[in-house]
Scaffold this active site. Structure first.
Site, PDB file in Angstrom:
ATOM      1  N   TYR A  72       0.797  -1.229   0.000  1.00 36.52           N
ATOM      2  CA  TYR A  72       0.000   0.000   0.000  1.00 36.52           C
ATOM      3  C   TYR A  72       0.831   1.282   0.000  1.00 36.52           C
ATOM      4  O   TYR A  72       0.513   2.218  -0.737  1.00 36.52           O
ATOM      5  CB  TYR A  72      -0.995  -0.030   1.156  1.00 36.52           C
ATOM      6  CG  TYR A  72      -2.194  -0.905   0.865  1.00 36.52           C
ATOM      7  CD1 TYR A  72      -3.303  -0.396   0.201  1.00 36.52           C
ATOM      8  CD2 TYR A  72      -2.211  -2.243   1.233  1.00 36.52           C
ATOM      9  CE1 TYR A  72      -4.403  -1.190  -0.078  1.00 36.52           C
ATOM     10  CE2 TYR A  72      -3.301  -3.051   0.955  1.00 36.52           C
ATOM     11  CZ  TYR A  72      -4.393  -2.520   0.294  1.00 36.52           C
ATOM     12  OH  TYR A  72      -5.471  -3.313   0.009  1.00 36.52           O
ATOM     13  N   GLU A 126      -8.325  -6.931   5.154  1.00 35.85           N
ATOM     14  CA  GLU A 126      -7.558  -8.033   4.576  1.00 35.85           C
ATOM     15  C   GLU A 126      -6.803  -8.821   5.643  1.00 35.85           C
ATOM     16  O   GLU A 126      -6.614 -10.038   5.505  1.00 35.85           O
ATOM     17  CB  GLU A 126      -6.610  -7.483   3.504  1.00 35.85           C
ATOM     18  CG  GLU A 126      -7.381  -7.041   2.262  1.00 35.85           C
ATOM     19  CD  GLU A 126      -6.648  -6.031   1.399  1.00 35.85           C
ATOM     20  OE1 GLU A 126      -5.400  -5.944   1.492  1.00 35.85           O
ATOM     21  OE2 GLU A 126      -7.320  -5.304   0.643  1.00 35.85           O
TER      22      GLU A 126
END
Length: 396
Positions: free
Chosen positions: A96, A138
């Site tokens: 990310y 997640e």
């Protein structure tokens, strides 16, 4: 981790720039990202990169998240949907910050002198909040599988069945583990993610699981694509070069598409290979004694293209399985006759078919909350509908 009121206003006021120029900005992003981190090509859908749908999907996601920065809970159903795909592709938290870095660089490059520190800092803060939501969701998904080291990432499965079941051709495959590891249960509507290596990189694709979980194997069906179709790279590689007994890489089942438990009636409308999404759902309804509440409309070029036709005929009442062969002009009447109070409609097929069906359903004033779509397109692009349909969701 929070945004100031000033930063929220900056993000909202500049979001239209992304809406109007999103594909250009995210095309810059992907180009610079892959130049500096080519290993990420193993995770991203390279076909969607080449045909331009992936940049547009990312732009839509970031734009609608920015537009709703005060109420990100409205996006949670799609966040969960996307997070399932990320888990299936083995996206990790460390990815990310990399994505965020190059996304901001792309915004700065596109805006040029207009990219002030205030604008970039506001977008950086917004991205960090959005990415943290994905990471947390997640993390929960990964926790279900990571107790055994053998269950982490893509693992080898053995092809135990491969047979042609319809014209196209459409081929059914079954996979089993041979390392003694656990086969995780899946619910009807989920998919299996297959990985193949071609050239220097891995390529991944999701395939709907076509049979309810039996404790031993996972079942999918693949349609052969034309050689010139980029989106068929994985499918053609599997069909042309993998045989029964071969090993292939896959991750455990994922996905959020499912039956609506309190629905009184279920209407499934599939185009071609879209039947693979619905096969396990319909079998589940049959197993639970609800076949009489279930109607299937399957649009195909010829009867020979109708995968699972024999099975559907055997479990559905005669007047509730409709095979439309070059008969899309009959589709509207069939839909009209199948809509009853508290009917939930499930759609899967090409974008033109789905658009046409949605137009029909709008005429009958069926609430959007009773329409459930699995389209052949990047899921990120459908996030706009999540905003439209859930505007009253409580804020995070």
């Amino acid at each position: 981790m929070s945004l100031t009121e000033e930063q929220k206003q900056i993000v909202k006021s500049t979001a239209p720039v992304l809406r109007e120029n999103g594909k250009e900005i995210t095309s810059i992003f992907y180009k610079t990202l892959f130049e500096n981190h080519p290993e990420l090509l193993n995770l991203f859908n390279q076909t969607n990169q080449k045909i331009g749908t992936q940049p547009l999907a990312l732009a839509n996601t970031v734009y609608f998240a920015a537009e709703n920065i005060d109420n990100l809970a409205v996006l949670m159903p799609q966040v969960r949907h996307i997070s399932h795909k990320h888990r299936a592709l083995t996206v990790q938290p460390e990815h990310y910050p990399i994505v965020g870095k190059y996304l901001l660089l792309a915004v700065a490059q596109f805006l040029g002198d207009k990219a002030t520190d205030e604008i970039l800092n506001a977008w950086s803060a917004a991205y960090n909040i959005i990415s943290s939501i994905f990471i947390n969701v997640e993390k929960e998904l990964y926790a279900k599988f990571n107790q055994d080291p053998r269950d982490q990432g893509f693992i080898p499965f053995t092809i135990v069945k491969k047979e042609r079941i319809a014209n196209g051709p459409i081929v059914a495959l079954a996979f089993q583990r041979v390392d003694g590891g656990k086969m995780y249960k899946h619910h009807p509507g989920q998919y299996l993610t297959i990985r193949i290596k071609k050239g220097n990189y891995y390529h991944n694709r999701h395939y709907s699981l076509t049979q309810p979980f039996n404790g031993k194997s996972y079942h999918i069906a693949i349609k052969q694509a034309n050689d010139h179709e980029l989106k068929g790279l994985v499918s053609n590689e599997v069909l042309n070069h993998y045989r029964k007994g071969d090993k292939i890489l896959a991750t455990f089942p994922a996905g959020t598409f499912h039956l609506v438990e309190n629905a009184k009636y279920h209407l499934f409308i599939a185009g071609g290979i879209g039947i693979t999404v619905f096969s396990s759902l319909i079998q589940e309804l049959y197993k639970n004694g609800k076949a009489n509440t279930t109607t299937l409309i399957h649009c195909v070029p010829t009867e020979g293209h109708a995968a699972f036709a024999q099975q559907m005929r055997s479990i559905l009442p005669r007047n509730q399985y409709h095979l439309l062969v070059q008969g899309k002009h009959l589709l509207q009447d069939l839909i009209r006759n199948s809509i009853k109070p508290n009917t939930h409609v499930y759609l899967c097929g090409s974008i033109p078919l789905i658009n046409k069906v949605e137009d029909y359903l709008a005429e009958y004033e069926l609430p959007s909350s009773q329409i459930h779509t699995e389209a052949f397109r990047p899921i990120l692009g459908s996030i706009k509908n999540a905003v439209k349909n859930q505007s009253n969701t409580k804020s995070l």
